[in-house]
Design a protein around this motif. Structure first.
Motif, PDB file in Angstrom:
ATOM      1  N   VAL A  36      12.591  -9.136 -24.624  1.00  0.00           N
ATOM      2  CA  VAL A  36      12.669  -9.985 -25.589  1.00  0.00           C
ATOM      3  C   VAL A  36      13.812 -11.427 -25.003  1.00  0.00           C
ATOM      4  O   VAL A  36      14.945 -10.730 -25.080  1.00  0.00           O
ATOM      5  N   GLU A  56       7.768 -10.537 -28.111  1.00  0.00           N
ATOM      6  CA  GLU A  56       7.375  -9.715 -28.485  1.00  0.00           C
ATOM      7  C   GLU A  56       6.631  -8.744 -27.030  1.00  0.00           C
ATOM      8  O   GLU A  56       6.048  -9.264 -26.421  1.00  0.00           O
ATOM      9  N   LYS A  58       5.018  -4.841 -25.792  1.00  0.00           N
ATOM     10  CA  LYS A  58       4.573  -3.547 -26.541  1.00  0.00           C
ATOM     11  C   LYS A  58       4.365  -2.963 -24.975  1.00  0.00           C
ATOM     12  O   LYS A  58       4.313  -3.028 -24.124  1.00  0.00           O
ATOM     13  N   LYS A  63       3.964 -10.834 -25.954  1.00  0.00           N
ATOM     14  CA  LYS A  63       3.827 -11.705 -27.237  1.00  0.00           C
ATOM     15  C   LYS A  63       4.989 -13.098 -26.600  1.00  0.00           C
ATOM     16  O   LYS A  63       6.234 -13.013 -26.312  1.00  0.00           O
TER      17      LYS A  63
END
Length: 241
Positions: A36, A56, A58, A63
Motif C-alpha cells: 500500500v 488497498e 486484498k 485497488k
C-alpha cells in the motif's frame, strides 16, 4: 526505484479509484510484492500516462487511486504497418515483441502458400489473445503509451489487395533495390515472407499491387531477423532513430 508501468483497458480519470484487473493485481501483489502507498504508472493506449498509488491490497485484488495524468506521445512520425507471414514456434512471439519495441503502428499476421503454420479457428483466437498480450507487455517495457493493434489473421493475397494510401514494401532476396533508393512518406506497409519465401505467383501479385521489392544487403535473413532489420533501417532513414 523504477516505477512499474501497467496497461489497463479502461477509461482512466484523475482522482478516480478502481480495482486493477486480476492479472495485473496478481503481478503487482504476488510478483512485484508491492505494498500500500507504492506508486505505479498506468496507461490505456491513448498516449497519456496516469500516476497512481496503491490504496488497498486484498487476496486477489489491488485497488489504486489515480493522482495525475500527463500527455506523453513517444510514437515515431513513421507509421509502419507490418504484414508478417506467421512463423513456427516462438518466432512469431519474438517478431511481435521486437516489432512493437521498434515502433510499428499495427501488425497483420498473414498466411501464404509456403506458410508452415496451420491453425484452426479455435487456436487462431487463442493465438491472437496471446500475441496481443505480448504487444501489451512490450509497450509496458518500452515506454509506449499506444498499443499497436494485432489484426485478425488473413491471407497475404487478401492483404496486398486491400486499399492503402502509402508506400508498400516487400522484402525479396531476388531484388536489387534497397531501402535507401525508395521515396517513403510517413505511412507504409512492410511485408515479410515465410521461412521458405514467397512463390512466383505471390511475387507477381505483389508487383501488380504496387509493392516495391527491396533487399537488405547481399545476405538472406531469417524471417524473424528480416523484420527487425527492415524496421530499424526504416526508422533510421525516415523515422525517429
Amino acid at each position: 526505484m523504477r516505477i512499474p508501468r501497467i496497461y489497463q483497458k479502461v477509461e482512466l480519470n484523475v482522482a478516480s479509484e478502481f480495482e486493477l484487473t486480476p492479472e495485473a493485481s496478481h503481478y503487482i501483489s504476488k510478483v512485484l510484492r508491492l505494498t500500500v502507498d507504492s506508486p505505479i504508472t498506468l496507461f490505456n493506449g491513448n498516449n497519456y500516462i496516469y500516476q497512481a498509488k496503491i490504496i488497498e491490497i486484498k487476496n486477489k485484488s489491488v485497488k489504486v487511486h489515480v493522482n495525475q495524468s500527463e500527455y506523453k506521445n513517444v510514437e515515431s512520425n513513421l507509421q509502419i504497418h507490418l504484414g508478417q507471414v506467421i512463423s513456427r514456434g516462438d518466432k512469431m512471439d519474438l517478431t511481435i515483441q521486437k516489432a512493437v519495441e521498434l515502433g510499428v503502428t499495427s501488425i497483420y499476421p498473414l498466411t501464404s502458400a509456403r506458410c508452415g503454420v496451420k491453425l484452426d479457428q479455435s487456436r487462431l483466437k487463442k493465438k491472437l489473445l496471446h500475441w496481443t498480450k505480448i504487444a501489451i507487455s512490450a509497450c509496458e517495457q518500452s515506454g509506449r503509451n499506444f498499443v499497436p493493434k494485432i489484426h485478425e489473421v488473413t491471407s497475404v493475397n487478401e492483404w496486398v489487395n486491400d486499399s492503402f494510401s502509402g508506400a508498400k514494401i516487400c522484402l525479396e532476396p531476388s531484388s536489387s533495390q534497397t531501402i535507401k533508393s525508395l521515396m517513403i512518406d510517413q505511412n507504409l506497409r512492410l511485408l515479410i515472407g515465410p521461412e521458405g519465401g514467397f512463390n512466383d505467383d505471390e511475387i507477381n501479385l505483389f508487383q501488380k499491387s504496387n509493392f516495391s521489392n527491396i533487399i537488405l544487403g547481399k545476405r538472406i535473413l531469417r524471417t524473424e531477423t528480416a523484420g527487425f532489420a527492415a524496421i530499424s533501417a526504416l526508422q533510421t532513414l525516415y523515422g525517429d532513430f
